[in-house]
Motif scaffolding. Sequence first.
Motif, PDB file in Angstrom:
ATOM      1  N   GLY A  51      43.063  41.184  43.960  1.00 15.77           N
ATOM      2  CA  GLY A  51      42.315  40.916  42.023  1.00 15.77           C
ATOM      3  C   GLY A  51      42.597  40.062  41.370  1.00 15.77           C
ATOM      4  O   GLY A  51      44.086  39.098  41.572  1.00 15.77           O
ATOM      5  N   GLY A  52      42.433  39.931  39.896  1.00 15.32           N
ATOM      6  CA  GLY A  52      42.413  39.106  39.119  1.00 15.32           C
ATOM      7  C   GLY A  52      44.051  39.186  39.095  1.00 15.32           C
ATOM      8  O   GLY A  52      44.755  38.140  38.549  1.00 15.32           O
ATOM      9  N   ASP A 311      37.940  37.873  35.453  1.00 11.91           N
ATOM     10  CA  ASP A 311      37.483  36.808  35.777  1.00 11.91           C
ATOM     11  C   ASP A 311      37.087  37.392  37.258  1.00 11.91           C
ATOM     12  O   ASP A 311      36.009  36.065  37.958  1.00 11.91           O
ATOM     13  CB  ASP A 311      38.541  35.632  36.873  1.00 11.91           C
ATOM     14  CG  ASP A 311      39.730  34.538  36.094  1.00 11.91           C
ATOM     15  OD1 ASP A 311      39.497  34.656  35.298  1.00 11.91           O
ATOM     16  OD2 ASP A 311      40.793  34.453  35.814  1.00 11.91           O
ATOM     17  N   GLY A 312      37.262  37.954  37.803  1.00 10.97           N
ATOM     18  CA  GLY A 312      36.410  38.841  38.685  1.00 10.97           C
ATOM     19  C   GLY A 312      37.211  40.297  38.912  1.00 10.97           C
ATOM     20  O   GLY A 312      38.800  40.307  39.531  1.00 10.97           O
ATOM     21  N   VAL A 412      40.806  35.262  47.532  1.00  9.31           N
ATOM     22  CA  VAL A 412      41.890  35.671  46.630  1.00  9.31           C
ATOM     23  C   VAL A 412      42.032  35.900  45.480  1.00  9.31           C
ATOM     24  O   VAL A 412      42.944  37.147  45.065  1.00  9.31           O
ATOM     25  CB  VAL A 412      42.839  35.321  47.146  1.00  9.31           C
ATOM     26  CG1 VAL A 412      43.633  35.022  48.774  1.00  9.31           C
ATOM     27  CG2 VAL A 412      42.742  33.324  46.581  1.00  9.31           C
ATOM     28  N   ASN A 413      40.810  35.725  44.999  1.00  9.75           N
ATOM     29  CA  ASN A 413      40.676  36.117  43.454  1.00  9.75           C
ATOM     30  C   ASN A 413      39.050  35.798  43.037  1.00  9.75           C
ATOM     31  O   ASN A 413      38.261  35.591  43.964  1.00  9.75           O
ATOM     32  CB  ASN A 413      41.059  34.931  42.081  1.00  9.75           C
ATOM     33  CG  ASN A 413      40.968  33.241  42.884  1.00  9.75           C
ATOM     34  OD1 ASN A 413      40.170  32.868  43.309  1.00  9.75           O
ATOM     35  ND2 ASN A 413      42.271  32.878  43.304  1.00  9.75           N
ATOM     36  N   GLY A 414      38.996  35.711  41.673  1.00 12.71           N
ATOM     37  CA  GLY A 414      37.539  36.366  41.705  1.00 12.71           C
ATOM     38  C   GLY A 414      37.076  34.939  41.159  1.00 12.71           C
ATOM     39  O   GLY A 414      35.392  34.279  41.362  1.00 12.71           O
ATOM     40  N   ASN A 566      28.432  38.466  39.606  1.00  6.79           N
ATOM     41  CA  ASN A 566      29.595  38.577  39.796  1.00  6.79           C
ATOM     42  C   ASN A 566      29.590  39.410  38.218  1.00  6.79           C
ATOM     43  O   ASN A 566      29.155  38.652  37.234  1.00  6.79           O
ATOM     44  CB  ASN A 566      30.807  37.585  40.138  1.00  6.79           C
ATOM     45  CG  ASN A 566      31.962  37.457  39.633  1.00  6.79           C
ATOM     46  OD1 ASN A 566      32.181  38.743  38.773  1.00  6.79           O
ATOM     47  ND2 ASN A 566      32.973  37.068  39.702  1.00  6.79           N
ATOM     48  N   LEU A 567      29.700  40.912  38.497  1.00  5.19           N
ATOM     49  CA  LEU A 567      29.629  41.837  37.699  1.00  5.19           C
ATOM     50  C   LEU A 567      30.255  41.482  36.698  1.00  5.19           C
ATOM     51  O   LEU A 567      30.374  41.296  35.790  1.00  5.19           O
ATOM     52  CB  LEU A 567      29.152  43.000  38.559  1.00  5.19           C
ATOM     53  CG  LEU A 567      28.295  43.709  39.744  1.00  5.19           C
ATOM     54  CD1 LEU A 567      28.404  45.082  39.720  1.00  5.19           C
ATOM     55  CD2 LEU A 567      27.041  42.499  38.297  1.00  5.19           C
TER      56      LEU A 567
END
Length: 583
Positions: A51-52, A311-312, A412-414, A566-567
């Motif tokens: 995550g972020g 970021d996500g 791997v990330n947002g 992307n919420l």
Amino acid sequence: MLKPKDLRVPAAGRREILKYGAAAAGAGLLLGQLSDAAAKDGGTGGGSRSGGSGDLPPSPATTPFIVPLPVPALKQSVAALDPAPQEGPGPGEAGRDKHQRWAEFGPSTRKFYEIHVKEAKFSFHPQLPDSTIWGYDGVFPGPTFEARYGESAIVRIYNDLPANTIGFGSPEISTHLHNAHTGSESDGFPGDYYSRTKFGPTIAHAGAYRDHLYPNIYAGFDAFHATGGDPREALGTLFYHDHRVEFTSPNVYKGLMGFYLLFDELDSGNETDPSSTALHLPSGKYDIPLAFTDKQFDRNGLLFFDQFEVDGILGDKFCVNGKIQPFFQVERRKYRFRFLDGGPSRFYEFYLSYKGVDQPFQYIASDGNLLPETLTLTKFRMGVAERADIVIDFLNYPKGAQLFIVNKLEQVNGRGPTGKILNPGTRILRFDVGDLPASPDKSQVPTKLRELPPINLAEVVKTRKFEFVRRGGAWTVNGELFDVLTPTVQPKRNTAEIWVFKGGGGWSHPIHVHFEEGRILSRNGKPPARPEAGRKDIFVLAPNDELRVFLRFRDFEGKYVMHCHNLTHEDHAMMIRFDIVPS
């Protein structure tokens, strides 16, 4: 030392925090890394390695494929609603605009539903303790609605969430039926949120419930009045979810989503339908909705969400219909599976695997819209809120065979997927092949499905460009943050426009336009690939992509939104309001 009450961030205060990008990220390290239960205990939780934040411990280990896949129950209608629905807000109802076209659809409505948004305990896996969720009728996903074109429905949605909550999410709601063709007052506009004590800036007052009028008409109703709209504009797989401004991501992550399926004479929901117009696709218990979500759990095994990650949000546990890596017992016959990427931020590339070998399947619908022709594929990609209907024929496999739905897309990330395809990938859902069905399989998957309406560029009155970029630590559209009170654009009713979507900065954005399905004219100057050449309501922007999309605005007026799905990006203001105005 922070106390639990200090973790509640009101919407206005949160907006101020978010304006300071870097400060918000720093605050998140201190405040955000708490699950609901951890907050109540005064302790800290874990986070996602993918995550972020990137440096938080993984979720506790769980054994895959020991939990049966739950199939959401069908929502049952009621004979009547008390108090009776009316054109304007009823007694005790939250403020809203009057129902549009009430005289045409309101009095003739014969299907009524009552649903309660409640807090509940929920088991994601037997090796984890129960977590607190918010659910429609207290379940996750919420119950599945089945409706038919030409039969309007009124859904009364009560907000029974506790007013004072600890942990993530905000207990006001605004339910969006994605992507129903309905009046703006029933669309779930982000500023229309309500509870018994609070209400959003675009409605008049608080209330216990809100009535949503779903006319279940095809788009183009005014032009094709004799057939209730243009049947070529039918949707099949819709879903509903919370859309509360600035808190959509945590509220949906916490459970506020469910399926809404629409049928008509073509996609009739009856594989033995005697009508010559019916497609006879797999139906009933062989028509299965699948909501894919990824979750993170803290060190105690409780559901975790980083409220300050901008970021996500990526989890390290993959759930289907709320269960971590479940299995599903199937008969040796055809099944229709309705895939939904429930987010909040992850993209998928799905494969069907048997003994490590990718298997073909039939791909029949994109974003709930039947394609003109059936495609035979071995993989498909999904952005957040995209849907895909596929048919798998398990008659091709022996009894005792085990097949897997596998995600091979690295993220791997947002920012979105890296583009790397992983082998073997992550097995998310297992199919266990059993006996032949008791009755012969009479379902079909025709080559021809639903005809597409023509694109008439002569209807286009305006071309608009929207650029989705990160600017000053915030998510913007054309350099601006979302203004819930002011429309950015005002397309006229019964006109068509071309909207140009432009990405940038190395980020991927699944763009959602409320109210009408669109058609991709070009992606980076080239015609769209076959799976996205049909009608869509999610338009995925890879980094630096440019899409030209044909959109119509028919039958209703009022306020709607367009945003990144992307919420987390949506909650952090990558959204515009557009108002459909009289022509």
